[in-house]
Design an enzyme around this catalytic site. Sequence first.
Site, PDB file in Angstrom:
ATOM      1  N   ASP A 115      30.945  34.934  51.518  1.00 17.60           N
ATOM      2  CA  ASP A 115      32.118  35.573  50.960  1.00 17.60           C
ATOM      3  C   ASP A 115      32.719  36.391  52.107  1.00 17.60           C
ATOM      4  OD1 ASP A 115      33.778  36.596  48.820  1.00 17.60           O
ATOM      5  OD2 ASP A 115      32.684  38.466  49.076  1.00 17.60           O
ATOM      6  N   LYS A 116      34.042  36.457  52.178  1.00 17.04           N
ATOM      7  CA  LYS A 116      34.626  37.154  53.329  1.00 17.04           C
ATOM      8  C   LYS A 116      34.541  38.676  53.200  1.00 17.04           C
ATOM      9  CE  LYS A 116      39.088  37.920  53.845  1.00 17.04           C
ATOM     10  NZ  LYS A 116      39.661  39.183  54.263  1.00 17.04           N
ATOM     11  N   THR A 117      35.282  39.181  52.204  1.00 17.52           N
ATOM     12  CA  THR A 117      35.469  40.628  52.139  1.00 17.52           C
ATOM     13  C   THR A 117      34.179  41.349  51.771  1.00 17.52           C
ATOM     14  OG1 THR A 117      37.649  40.095  51.321  1.00 17.52           O
ATOM     15  CG2 THR A 117      37.008  42.401  51.241  1.00 17.52           C
ATOM     16  N   ASP A 151      31.031  37.124  42.373  1.00 19.54           N
ATOM     17  CA  ASP A 151      30.484  35.894  42.937  1.00 19.54           C
ATOM     18  C   ASP A 151      29.320  35.348  42.126  1.00 19.54           C
ATOM     19  OD1 ASP A 151      32.242  36.355  45.053  1.00 19.54           O
ATOM     20  OD2 ASP A 151      30.746  37.554  46.099  1.00 19.54           O
ATOM     21  N   ASP A 197      28.771  39.397  47.085  1.00 20.69           N
ATOM     22  CA  ASP A 197      28.415  40.734  46.625  1.00 20.69           C
ATOM     23  C   ASP A 197      27.843  40.736  45.209  1.00 20.69           C
ATOM     24  OD1 ASP A 197      30.717  40.358  45.158  1.00 20.69           O
ATOM     25  OD2 ASP A 197      31.951  41.579  46.493  1.00 20.69           O
ATOM     26  N   LYS A 211      34.965  29.815  42.627  1.00 17.49           N
ATOM     27  CA  LYS A 211      34.016  29.867  43.736  1.00 17.49           C
ATOM     28  C   LYS A 211      32.839  28.931  43.520  1.00 17.49           C
ATOM     29  CE  LYS A 211      35.187  34.265  45.852  1.00 17.49           C
ATOM     30  NZ  LYS A 211      34.806  35.655  46.130  1.00 17.49           N
ATOM     31  N   THR A 231      37.131  32.861  50.313  1.00 18.77           N
ATOM     32  CA  THR A 231      37.835  34.120  50.108  1.00 18.77           C
ATOM     33  C   THR A 231      39.018  33.949  49.156  1.00 18.77           C
ATOM     34  OG1 THR A 231      39.064  35.902  51.187  1.00 18.77           O
ATOM     35  CG2 THR A 231      39.263  33.732  52.169  1.00 18.77           C
ATOM     36  N   GLY A 232      39.383  35.024  48.531  1.00 18.65           N
ATOM     37  CA  GLY A 232      40.565  35.031  47.687  1.00 18.65           C
ATOM     38  C   GLY A 232      41.801  35.356  48.509  1.00 18.65           C
TER      39      GLY A 232
HETATM   40  P1  ADP Z   1      37.498  38.114  48.399  1.00 15.66           P
HETATM   41  O1  ADP Z   1      37.158  36.781  47.830  1.00 15.66           O
HETATM   42  O2  ADP Z   1      37.955  38.001  49.825  1.00 15.66           O
HETATM   43  O3  ADP Z   1      36.419  39.117  48.223  1.00 15.66           O
HETATM   44  P2  ADP Z   1      39.001  38.927  46.055  1.00 15.66           P
HETATM   45  O4  ADP Z   1      38.815  37.689  45.248  1.00 15.66           O
HETATM   46  O5  ADP Z   1      38.255  40.117  45.645  1.00 15.66           O
HETATM   47  O6  ADP Z   1      38.789  38.633  47.606  1.00 15.66           O
HETATM   48  O7  ADP Z   1      40.562  39.270  46.090  1.00 15.66           O
HETATM   49  C1  ADP Z   1      41.504  38.303  46.479  1.00 15.66           C
HETATM   50  C2  ADP Z   1      42.850  38.872  46.785  1.00 15.66           C
HETATM   51  O8  ADP Z   1      43.402  39.484  45.608  1.00 15.66           O
HETATM   52  C3  ADP Z   1      42.847  39.968  47.817  1.00 15.66           C
HETATM   53  O9  ADP Z   1      42.901  39.449  49.114  1.00 15.66           O
HETATM   54  C4  ADP Z   1      44.125  40.721  47.461  1.00 15.66           C
HETATM   55  O10 ADP Z   1      45.236  40.051  48.008  1.00 15.66           O
HETATM   56  C5  ADP Z   1      44.179  40.605  45.966  1.00 15.66           C
HETATM   57  N1  ADP Z   1      43.651  41.792  45.275  1.00 15.66           N
HETATM   58  C6  ADP Z   1      42.525  41.857  44.539  1.00 15.66           C
HETATM   59  N2  ADP Z   1      42.357  43.092  44.021  1.00 15.66           N
HETATM   60  C7  ADP Z   1      43.386  43.851  44.451  1.00 15.66           C
HETATM   61  C8  ADP Z   1      43.772  45.213  44.259  1.00 15.66           C
HETATM   62  N3  ADP Z   1      43.043  46.074  43.532  1.00 15.66           N
HETATM   63  N4  ADP Z   1      44.888  45.637  44.846  1.00 15.66           N
HETATM   64  C9  ADP Z   1      45.631  44.795  45.576  1.00 15.66           C
HETATM   65  N5  ADP Z   1      45.323  43.507  45.796  1.00 15.66           N
HETATM   66  C10 ADP Z   1      44.224  43.017  45.242  1.00 15.66           C
HETATM   67 MG    MG Z   2      34.671  39.739  47.014  1.00 23.29          MG
END
Ligand code: ADP
Ligand code: MG
Length: 664
Positions: free
Chosen positions: A353-355, A557, A553, A534, A506-507
Amino acid sequence: MKIEHQQHAVHNKHVGHSPQMFLKKFRISLILTIPVIFYSDILKTFFDFKAPVFFGSQYIPLVFGSIVFLYGGWVFLAGAWREIKGRLPGMMTLISIAIFAAYFWSIYAAFAGVEALFWELTTLITIMLFGHWLEMRAISSAQGALKELSKLLPDIAEVIHNGGTKIIPLSELRENDTVLVKSGAKIPADGKVIDGESDVNESMITGESRPVFKKEGDSVIAGTINGDGALKIRIANIGEKTFLAGIMRLVTEAQASKSRFQMLSDRAAFYLTIIAVVGGLITLVAWFAAGADIGFAVARLVAVLVVACPHALGLAVPLVASISTTKAAQNGFLIKQRLALESARTVDVVLFDKTGTLTKGEFGVVEIWNINGHTQDETLQLAASLDAFSQHPIAKAVVNKAKERGLSLKEPKKFETLKGKGVKAVIDDKEVMVGGPALLENVGIAIPAEISKQVENAGEKGQTVIFTLKDRVLLGAIALTDIVREESRDALKTLKELGIKSAMITGDSEDVAKWVSKELGIDEYFARVLPHQKSEKVKELQKRNLKVAMVGDGINDAPALTQADLGIAIGAGTNVAIESAGIILVRNNPMDIVKIIKLSQMTYSKMIQNLFWATGYNVVALPLAAGILASKGILLQPALAALFMSFSTVIVAINAMLLKNKTL
Ligand code: ADP
Ligand code: MG
């Protein structure tokens, strides 16, 4: 119950015995064995040595042999009794049949004036005691690490009460108490710092050797050690609910969860017992039929039984397994299922997962763009008003930036999280949405030409862009950066060296995903994936015949972690109860993935080696013990058989222990 089961697997042969008991019995039996050897014909045969003869000296082997049989052999006889009562005849039963047969034959022989087996009997028992002592020592030191964990907690806590402090036993500490942790003291329970600053050593829990700086608002974990500052802590979790208790529970559960190997070796041990008894009887009858004398036939029976003891086999796997799970815990990763660790070595691709996993998940706002004459503050204020209610790392950065600019936040109503897209709420009767490209797409808005160039540039630099919409009209966009973890770089490099593929999910937008993958050298990425998709991506990889380890995390996921062949939850923080993962990482360090794979490989090869050492010897020695080569003068004496048997046990134990010192 589960924990007892594990104890049973390793300990059933010595219920209530300590290594010291075996050592004492071994020493005394050894001393008593010396006169038996002196007065039996072995020395005469080999060295032409004759012990002085005096009145009754011919009874020395009988008397001392009987004492050794009863005193030293008692543990084995009692163990056999337990096995038979439990209808699970095992090695204790084999040893007992062997020493029983040898002893009663020898008594008869002593009075009948034919050759007795006393020296064989006493050396056999002595060596067995020695072997068991070594074995128990190995087991208790393997399990010591778990005990070490429980020792981390202090006995007392210093509570702050009515302005003063009072020292109380740990058991009297309650949730919401405020405690003072002086410098160098252990933190008594999980809680939050309400005053003070200090560096805290958390290495015992996380494996991270650098102290972690703690200030007001930070969480602290029971059992960690305070550095130079003093901390006032509000207690959140005590006793069973603490992180440490969770770790100990996981470790014991993992140790109790039987692995495939374990089941295999248990079954092998059972069959070996049956083969031994049958083989022993055949040997006895065959030598009889061949006209050998009874003493010789009984000696062969004893040798066969001893050789066949699945002694080492009973230890080969449990020892390795228990060392590897504790080793894992000491390195900051918790094995929830043994099978998860076992499968780690066969992983073809690691999907990250990226973030928050590859990146730190600590965003910072770099730029704000406005559209249609709206101001930056408007965009930021609305975004922050919503994000104040979101857990997402992006949200934290937005709120911080708004605070920095001194903007007041508005009260949102009907707040809602749009998973993987953003957030939504009503402010001043207007529908406000904040989120990424997936949100825009959802609403059906294209990025306006005014900022499209900037958004593209930001993405190419790996910056995440989110948008603020009011009543479905775009007000502006915010660009944020996240920092790629240094450890991610090392981890991906090492994975490559190990020949394991990497992928990222990633999202976030395509551009950001591309940038991060290039930065880290990731083989493949999936961008703009909504949380519920995912697990589909995991399946896609699996369809390509790849064994997938998913690292995430564990919150959004979870389905992907379950779908993967190996689910690894990262950054458990103080929440150990992540159900979907097989392995939980205490720290957010991608390097630990590599460690898991290495540990899995090491554990596997140790188990294979141990199974080889444990059974290989039996296979070779059994025919020799039965006397197949007797005509060529090659015979395995019972004591020698016992020596070999103990030797293979010791090899197995030492080989397992070597795992302890290996660095991951
Ligand atoms: P990842 O898979 O990288 O962990 P997420 O699925 O949690 O990312 O989120 C995907 C996208 O949704 C983020 O990159 C962002 O653009 C948007 N996003 C999610 N939650 C928020 C928030 N609370 N405020 C602003 N943007 C959000
Ligand atoms: Mg995430």
